[in-house]
Design an enzyme around this catalytic site. Structure first.
Site, PDB file in Angstrom:
ATOM      1  N   HIS A 188       0.446 -38.043 -79.388  1.00  0.00           N
ATOM      2  CA  HIS A 188      -0.947 -38.213 -78.962  1.00  0.00           C
ATOM      3  C   HIS A 188      -1.921 -37.670 -80.002  1.00  0.00           C
ATOM      4  O   HIS A 188      -3.058 -38.108 -80.086  1.00  0.00           O
ATOM      5  CB  HIS A 188      -1.207 -37.465 -77.650  1.00  0.00           C
TER       6      HIS A 188
ATOM      7  N   HIS B 201      -5.802 -28.940 -82.463  1.00  0.00           N
ATOM      8  CA  HIS B 201      -5.434 -30.344 -82.680  1.00  0.00           C
ATOM      9  C   HIS B 201      -6.700 -31.154 -82.914  1.00  0.00           C
ATOM     10  O   HIS B 201      -7.803 -30.615 -82.793  1.00  0.00           O
ATOM     11  CB  HIS B 201      -4.654 -30.874 -81.465  1.00  0.00           C
TER      12      HIS B 201
ATOM     13  N   HIS C  35      -8.908 -35.109 -82.727  1.00  0.00           N
ATOM     14  CA  HIS C  35      -9.129 -36.447 -82.173  1.00  0.00           C
ATOM     15  C   HIS C  35      -9.865 -37.224 -83.253  1.00  0.00           C
ATOM     16  O   HIS C  35     -10.755 -36.679 -83.906  1.00  0.00           O
ATOM     17  CB  HIS C  35      -9.971 -36.373 -80.900  1.00  0.00           C
TER      18      HIS C  35
ATOM     19  N   GLU D 101     -14.597 -36.849 -79.213  1.00  0.00           N
ATOM     20  CA  GLU D 101     -14.546 -37.022 -77.758  1.00  0.00           C
ATOM     21  C   GLU D 101     -15.920 -36.781 -77.149  1.00  0.00           C
ATOM     22  O   GLU D 101     -16.406 -37.575 -76.352  1.00  0.00           O
ATOM     23  CB  GLU D 101     -13.503 -36.078 -77.148  1.00  0.00           C
TER      24      GLU D 101
ATOM     25  N   HIS E  62     -10.303 -29.356 -81.824  1.00  0.00           N
ATOM     26  CA  HIS E  62     -10.257 -28.484 -80.642  1.00  0.00           C
ATOM     27  C   HIS E  62      -9.370 -27.282 -80.928  1.00  0.00           C
ATOM     28  O   HIS E  62      -8.177 -27.461 -81.194  1.00  0.00           O
ATOM     29  CB  HIS E  62      -9.707 -29.246 -79.436  1.00  0.00           C
TER      30      HIS E  62
ATOM     31  N   THR F  72      -8.846 -32.704 -72.012  1.00  0.00           N
ATOM     32  CA  THR F  72      -9.150 -34.136 -72.144  1.00  0.00           C
ATOM     33  C   THR F  72      -7.886 -34.988 -72.207  1.00  0.00           C
ATOM     34  O   THR F  72      -7.949 -36.172 -72.525  1.00  0.00           O
ATOM     35  CB  THR F  72     -10.031 -34.409 -73.379  1.00  0.00           C
TER      36      THR F  72
HETATM   37 ZN    ZN Z   1      -8.416 -32.128 -77.609  1.00  0.00          ZN
END
Ligand code: ZN
Ligand code: NAG
Length: 316
Positions: free
Chosen positions: A93, A120, A122, A136, A149, A231
């Site tokens: 992911h 991590h 996004h 996000e 994040h 999230t």
């Molecule tokens: Zn995140």
């Protein structure tokens, strides 16, 4: 009777198949894996994902409430290099680094100390010469290229699962990442990506001080604060979000490197657009900290005033 048995058996097989393929995914994976559960279906497996306090959100600045008690956070151990190697992982992911550090945050209206557990990213996708942003959170509808994040858990919790037992178990620091000049502090992390191309792969890397991956502390006084969720499934609610105004700068070529990893094995889709769409606010307030950055014009005015003052005192 035998027919009934056969029908039941067939149903049993079908159900098992359906369960086997019902894993959560991002919208961008549905092309390759139409049966996976995208963000709009997450709640079918994880009921909390349709809760009232979900993340991310779009922050509408004209509705944001100033909270004078939101002073600067204290960053403890953020400039220390961990002694043990970092584990960097492609978990199917995102790209995630698990931390085993003494780095902590406190103050800034958090109410207690939280220790850093992992970080991590996004990100979006490159389309021709353009980059479709993949952060996000958004501010007044505007997204940035990426979002970092740093996930923190209550000091007294042993791991994230234990932290989720509390109402305020997790505090996430969110940083936007903008396309600007190259950031050499990210070179080693980005060069590890080729070692974790496929889902489940991990690599070890030389640890870095967390402070080297984020803007300097003096730029972190301005932030937004609200109560939300993770999230990703299970969408646990009980996350104190801090979204910093000052973005991290990476170059376009550094940003596009993130999409050289894959969602799954060889021949799967390149990992891109791994963000959850924005969620309803449902009456929640978003607060902002009190620290103010002088506007460029204000700075200029101040400079002019000072010059006038110096000149006039010289001419006396
Ligand atoms: Zn995140
Ligand atoms: C890189 O890290 C060093 C040391 O932490 C820091 O002084 C510098 O400002 C960082 N550079 C960028 C571009 O963030």
């Amino acid at each position: 009777m035998e027919l009934l048995f056969l029908v039941l058996f067939a149903l049993h097989i079908l159900k098992r198949e359906a369960l086997a393929v019902s894993h959560w995914c991002y919208e961008s994976q549905k092309y390759e894996d139409p049966l996976c559960q995208g963000p709009r279906e997450w709640y079918q497996i994880y009921a909390t994902c349709k809760g009232e306090k979900q993340s991310p959100i779009n922050i509408v600045t004209k509705n944001v409430v100033l909270d004078k008690s939101l002073n600067s956070l204290n960053f403890e151990g953020y400039d220390v290099k961990e002694s043990s190697a970092w584990d960097i992982e492609n978990n199917g992911h995102t790209v995630k680094v698990t931390l085993d550090t003494s780095a902590k945050i406190g103050g800034g209206g958090l109410g207690r100390k939280y220790k850093a557990a992992e970080f991590h990213f996004h990100w979006g996708v490159q389309v021709g010469q353009q980059y479709l942003p993949g952060s996000e959170h958004s501010i007044d509808g505007e997204k940035q290229a990426m979002e970092l994040h740093i996930v923190h858990i209550r000091e007294d919790a042993s791991d994230i699962e234990a932290a989720k037992k509390y109402a305020n178990g997790v505090a996430v620091l969110a940083f936007f990442i903008k396309i600007e000049e190259e950031n050499r502090n990210y070179t080693s992390l980005i060069s590890e990506l080729e070692n974790i191309k496929y889902k489940g792969q991990t690599a070890q890397m030389e640890p870095l001080p967390l402070s080297s991956l984020i803007p300097p502390e003096e730029d972190l006084g301005r932030y937004y604060r609200y109560e939300g969720s993770l999230t990703t499934p299970d969408c646990y609610e009980g996350v104190i979000w801090t979204i910093f105004e000052k973005p991290i700068a990476l170059s376009l070529s550094q940003i596009t490197q993130f999409s050289t990893v894959y969602f799954d094995g060889k021949n799967s889709t390149p990992m891109a657009e791994n963000f959850r769409p924005v969620q309803f606010l449902n009456g929640r307030e978003v607060y902002r900290s009190s620290a103010s950055i002088l506007l460029p014009t204000a700075k200029l005015l101040l400079l002019l005033l000072m010059l006038t003052y110096i000149l006039s005192s010289l001419c006396q």
